[in-house]
Design an enzyme around this catalytic site. Structure first.
Site, short mmCIF file in Angstrom:
data_model
loop_
_atom_site.label_atom_id
_atom_site.label_comp_id
_atom_site.label_asym_id
_atom_site.label_seq_id
_atom_site.Cartn_x
_atom_site.Cartn_y
_atom_site.Cartn_z
N HIS A 93 -30.62 -60.19 50.84
CA HIS A 93 -32.20 -61.08 49.54
C HIS A 93 -31.60 -60.89 48.62
O HIS A 93 -31.84 -61.89 47.72
CB HIS A 93 -32.90 -59.12 49.29
CG HIS A 93 -33.06 -58.42 50.14
ND1 HIS A 93 -34.20 -59.02 51.09
CD2 HIS A 93 -32.52 -57.25 51.73
CE1 HIS A 93 -34.88 -58.69 52.21
NE2 HIS A 93 -34.12 -56.81 52.19
N GLU B 279 -37.49 -60.30 55.23
CA GLU B 279 -36.74 -59.28 55.29
C GLU B 279 -35.74 -60.10 56.40
O GLU B 279 -34.32 -59.60 56.66
CB GLU B 279 -36.99 -57.86 55.86
CG GLU B 279 -37.65 -57.38 55.54
CD GLU B 279 -36.14 -55.93 54.47
OE1 GLU B 279 -35.31 -56.73 54.75
OE2 GLU B 279 -37.15 -55.59 53.42
N GLY C 260 -43.45 -47.38 47.72
CA GLY C 260 -43.08 -48.37 48.43
C GLY C 260 -43.72 -49.58 48.51
O GLY C 260 -44.79 -49.87 47.81
N GLY C 261 -43.45 -51.01 48.53
CA GLY C 261 -44.42 -52.23 49.13
C GLY C 261 -44.47 -52.20 50.31
O GLY C 261 -45.25 -53.17 50.79
N TYR C 262 -44.66 -51.25 50.86
CA TYR C 262 -44.67 -51.03 52.96
C TYR C 262 -45.63 -50.97 53.37
O TYR C 262 -46.13 -50.84 54.55
CB TYR C 262 -43.49 -50.61 52.95
CG TYR C 262 -41.99 -51.38 53.57
CD1 TYR C 262 -41.66 -52.55 54.56
CD2 TYR C 262 -41.37 -51.64 52.76
CE1 TYR C 262 -40.47 -52.98 54.62
CE2 TYR C 262 -40.13 -52.10 52.33
CZ TYR C 262 -39.91 -53.83 53.48
OH TYR C 262 -38.44 -54.68 53.27
N GLU D 33 -28.91 -56.05 51.97
CA GLU D 33 -28.44 -56.38 51.23
C GLU D 33 -28.67 -58.04 49.99
O GLU D 33 -29.61 -58.44 49.40
CB GLU D 33 -28.68 -55.11 49.99
CG GLU D 33 -29.26 -54.03 50.41
CD GLU D 33 -30.47 -54.06 50.41
OE1 GLU D 33 -31.44 -54.86 49.94
OE2 GLU D 33 -30.60 -53.20 51.85
N PHE E 218 -44.96 -44.86 51.05
CA PHE E 218 -46.51 -43.89 50.12
C PHE E 218 -45.71 -44.53 48.57
O PHE E 218 -46.35 -44.30 47.04
CB PHE E 218 -46.04 -42.70 50.25
CG PHE E 218 -46.70 -42.17 51.45
CD1 PHE E 218 -48.53 -42.91 51.37
CD2 PHE E 218 -46.76 -41.71 53.14
CE1 PHE E 218 -49.72 -42.14 52.61
CE2 PHE E 218 -46.92 -40.82 53.97
CZ PHE E 218 -48.21 -42.17 54.03
N HIS F 3 -40.93 -45.41 52.05
CA HIS F 3 -41.36 -46.86 51.81
C HIS F 3 -42.86 -47.49 51.51
O HIS F 3 -43.33 -48.17 51.47
CB HIS F 3 -41.25 -47.07 53.33
CG HIS F 3 -39.34 -47.63 53.69
ND1 HIS F 3 -38.33 -46.80 53.61
CD2 HIS F 3 -38.72 -48.61 53.51
CE1 HIS F 3 -37.22 -47.56 52.97
NE2 HIS F 3 -37.56 -48.66 53.42
#
Length: 683
Positions: free
Chosen positions: A475, A501, A606-608, A472, A604, A602
């Site tokens: 990021h 990532e 989130g941004g994935y 983290e 549903f 992730h």
């Protein structure tokens, strides 16, 4: 202007934010944004100065306030906060679409393509055009109205999905009272379980006598599956985990199908055959086929290895139990994998915790950032309000002591109000004005083991929690060390999702760099350095069950692409799809009652969505990037510093101002290669 949600130029005043301020503040900010948009549309504008700059300033206040609301929903969730967010969310979506679908603004950016712009400005212009097109700027009439309705329904649906998972996770707990029920659990886990019990009202709970409360939070769920000797209790916990948010009032199944249908319909309104094809417009991979090609390549490299690992594990368990017919089930794998690790590498994960006290880990992480990137990180606790007493605040400065950024760190699990997982999000983006540079502020959020308050101990971390913190922080570094002066491309903004990532996974490599790890791994009680032979064992185990871990990620990534590219929620069976993908991507197939998709936030919430493959795509980049440090010499501090500054000046500094391929090639001197990833994982 007294409302703290309006103060978008400074770190939030968390001590002043009141939930009952949210609705009025957001509506006022929407009204201001609408008024500003109408002024921009009133006359043709097509230069950077008269369109891009004022538009950037116009959108920031609402973005800041709405981002703050979502941050608080993630770390300090409550019913009043949910209600406030739900009340104004459709209005925020509407305001965003009015801006994104403005044909006058779109035409201005299209005309701006011919202007004399620098590389960053050109990329922002191209992104603005693309985002307008993906927001339906070309749609009219009823089709445009339907597009807006879909956006509102998806925003509401994804928020409800995440809230259901949070509620389902905190609704379940095993309260254990007998010593035989916690047989095998290490002292640190017993202490954490007793602390959880006290927090739930069992005031007399102790690590020695119990009761012990085991929840679905990773800090308790994972260790129980790895160490609990009661197979029936492991099964009960596992089944609860894979069926979260799949029944009763919190059931996400219908909501999940609705989200998939809405995404497919939205993509078709924009002229794409599938949502995955639309998603690739924002990815480094240019097509679904290119993403699947990487997954296929990695599957070929890892499938047989994963099968061999499972066979070895089964043989080991049969030998240890004396049961030649033993069949390993899902709740057995973690337990026996940990026993095999202990025997094969002669150490247990739990024996590492005393060497990884959070304060020392932070010292080591910050020292690494100084060696590689030339930045100094100092505590600034108490200098700005925080949302919870455990949250810390830090400042970042360059080699000359000039301030660069600041960040909040919310490290510990709080299942009663905080969603699971770990993430980083921007609070304030870097921006240059005539008066100077506004510095970025970042949220770093983890869910690691909390301190053992009664024992007077800091948070004692597992090695995986150490890796997560390093991840983290990677990021966060890209947010904070950016040199891009426009928020639209500063930090991780405008970075293609399958490249985002790279810095985070890159930082994980340093957890097994001997000088780095040995620099902070000290016993919490004695101060003794981590024994050298123990480091060697950890390093030797770095590829332990690598094939299984690879295949697990490939399963998730493949399933995600199938859901968003080939699955028809109106005519096809979700269970059959899961079974088919699992047959190709798992060794131990999911149970028939497995409903993990109902908690797969992730994709549903989130941004994935149509992008989970990004973890492996970016891992190719990060492993190859770390290869540059290996080639420079991991034992040569001067060479590492030179390479680290180059990494800072490219990957961390350029952010979204260039295409990731260009950024990577500036750092590495060539295109990325997959070999380093396979080599690091013994594949």
């Amino acid at each position: 202007m007294e409302n703290p949600l309006f103060a978008h130029e400074a770190p939030p005043r968390f001590d002043e934010i009141q939930t009952d301020q949210i609705v009025a503040a957001i509506r006022e900010l929407i009204a201001r944004q609408d008024k500003g948009r109408e002024a921009l549309e009133a006359q043709p504008r097509s230069t950077w100065k008269d369109l891009a700059e004022p538009l950037s300033e116009l959108t920031e206040p609402l973005g800041y306030a709405w981002g703050l609301v979502h941050h608080l929903l993630s770390v300090k969730n409550s019913d009043p906060l949910r209600k406030a967010q739900e009340e104004v969310q459709p209005e925020v979506v509407g305001a965003s679409l009015r801006l994104a679908q403005s044909q006058a603004i779109y035409r201005g950016f299209v005309a701006m393509r011919a202007a004399a712009l620098d590389a960053t400005q050109k990329r922002i212009v191209e992104t603005s055009i693309r985002e307008a097109e993906l927001a339906g700027v070309a749609l009219t009439g009823e089709v445009r109205q339907r597009f807006q309705q879909i956006e509102e329904e998806m925003a509401e649906g994804t928020t409800r999905f995440a809230n259901n998972v949070l509620d389902a996770t905190k609704a379940f707990a095993l309260v254990l009272t007998g010593p035989e029920e916690v047989d095998g659990l290490p002292p640190s886990v017993l202490a954490a379980a007793a602390q959880s019990a006290r927090g739930a009202g069992h005031a007399d709970a102790t690590p020695e006598r119990g009761p012990w409360r085991i929840t679905l939070e990773a800090s308790l769920f994972g260790p129980f599956l790895e160490h609990g000797r009661r197979r029936d209790l492991r099964e009960q916990l596992y089944r609860a985990y894979i069926t979260r948010a799949s029944g009763g009032a919190l059931d996400n199944h219908a909501l999940m199908l609705k989200i998939l249908k809405l995404r497919r319909e939205q993509a078709r309104l924009l002229g794409f055959a599938t949502y995955a094809e639309m998603s690739m417009r924002r990815k480094m991979a240019r097509s679904v086929e290119q993403a699947e090609e990487l997954l296929d390549q990695l599957r070929l490299a890892s499938r047989s290895r994963a099968e061999a690992e499972f066979a070895d594990l089964t043989a080991f368990a049969r030998t240890k139990t004396g049961d030649a017919q033993l069949t390993l089930l899902h709740w057995d794998v973690g337990f026996w994998a940990e026993r095999l690790r202990e025997e094969r590498y002669a150490y247990a994960e739990e024996t590492l915790r005393p060497y990884f006290a959070l304060p020392r880990v932070l010292e080591g992480l910050f020292a690494l950032a100084n060696r590689l990137f030339g930045v100094t990180i100092t505590s600034a606790d108490g200098q700005t309000p925080v949302w919870h007493p455990d949250v810390r605040y830090f400042r970042v400065a360059d080699e000359k002591g000039q301030p660069l950024a600041s960040f909040f760190l919310d490290a510990y699990s709080r299942p009663e109000e905080k969603r699971g997982g770990a993430w980083v999000s921007g609070c304030i983006d870097r921006r240059r004005r005539d008066t100077g540079v506004r510095l970025p502020v970042v949220y770093v959020v983890c869910n690691q083991t909390p301190p053992l308050v009664d024992a007077g101990k800091p948070s004692l971390m597992t090695f995986r929690e150490v890796e997560t913190l390093f991840h983290e922080f990677g990021h966060a570094l890209q947010h904070m060390l950016t040199r891009v002066d426009w928020p639209e491309a500063a930090g991780t903004n405008n970075v293609e999702w399958d490249a985002v990532e790279l810095p985070s996974q890159f930082m994980e490599n340093w957890c097994l760099h001997r000088p780095t790890l040995m620099g902070f791994a000290r016993h919490v009680d004695t101060g003794a350095e981590l024994p050298g032979d123990l480091f060697d064992k950890i390093n030797a185990a770095r590829t332990y069950r690598a094939g299984s871990q690879f295949l697990r990620q490939l399963y998730f990534g493949t399933l995600d692409l199938e859901l968003h590219h080939r699955f028809d929620p109106d005519t096809q069976s979700l269970a059959e799809l899961v079974a088919r993908v699992a047959a190709e991507n798992t060794v131990l197939h999911p149970l028939p009652e497995d409903r993990f998709l109902c908690s797969f936030t992730h994709i549903f919430a989130g941004g994935y969505a149509a992008g989970y493959y990004s973890y492996k795509w970016a891992e190719v980049l990060s492993a190859d990037a770390f290869g540059a440090f290996e080639e420079a010499g991991l034992g040569d501090p001067a060479a590492l510093a030179v390479t680290g500054r180059r990494f800072r000046d490219t990957v961390l500094a350029l952010g979204g101002s260039r295409h990731p391929s260009e950024v990577f090639e500036q750092f590495r001197g060539r295109a990325p290669r997959v070999e380093a990833l396979l080599r690091h994982n013994g594949l």
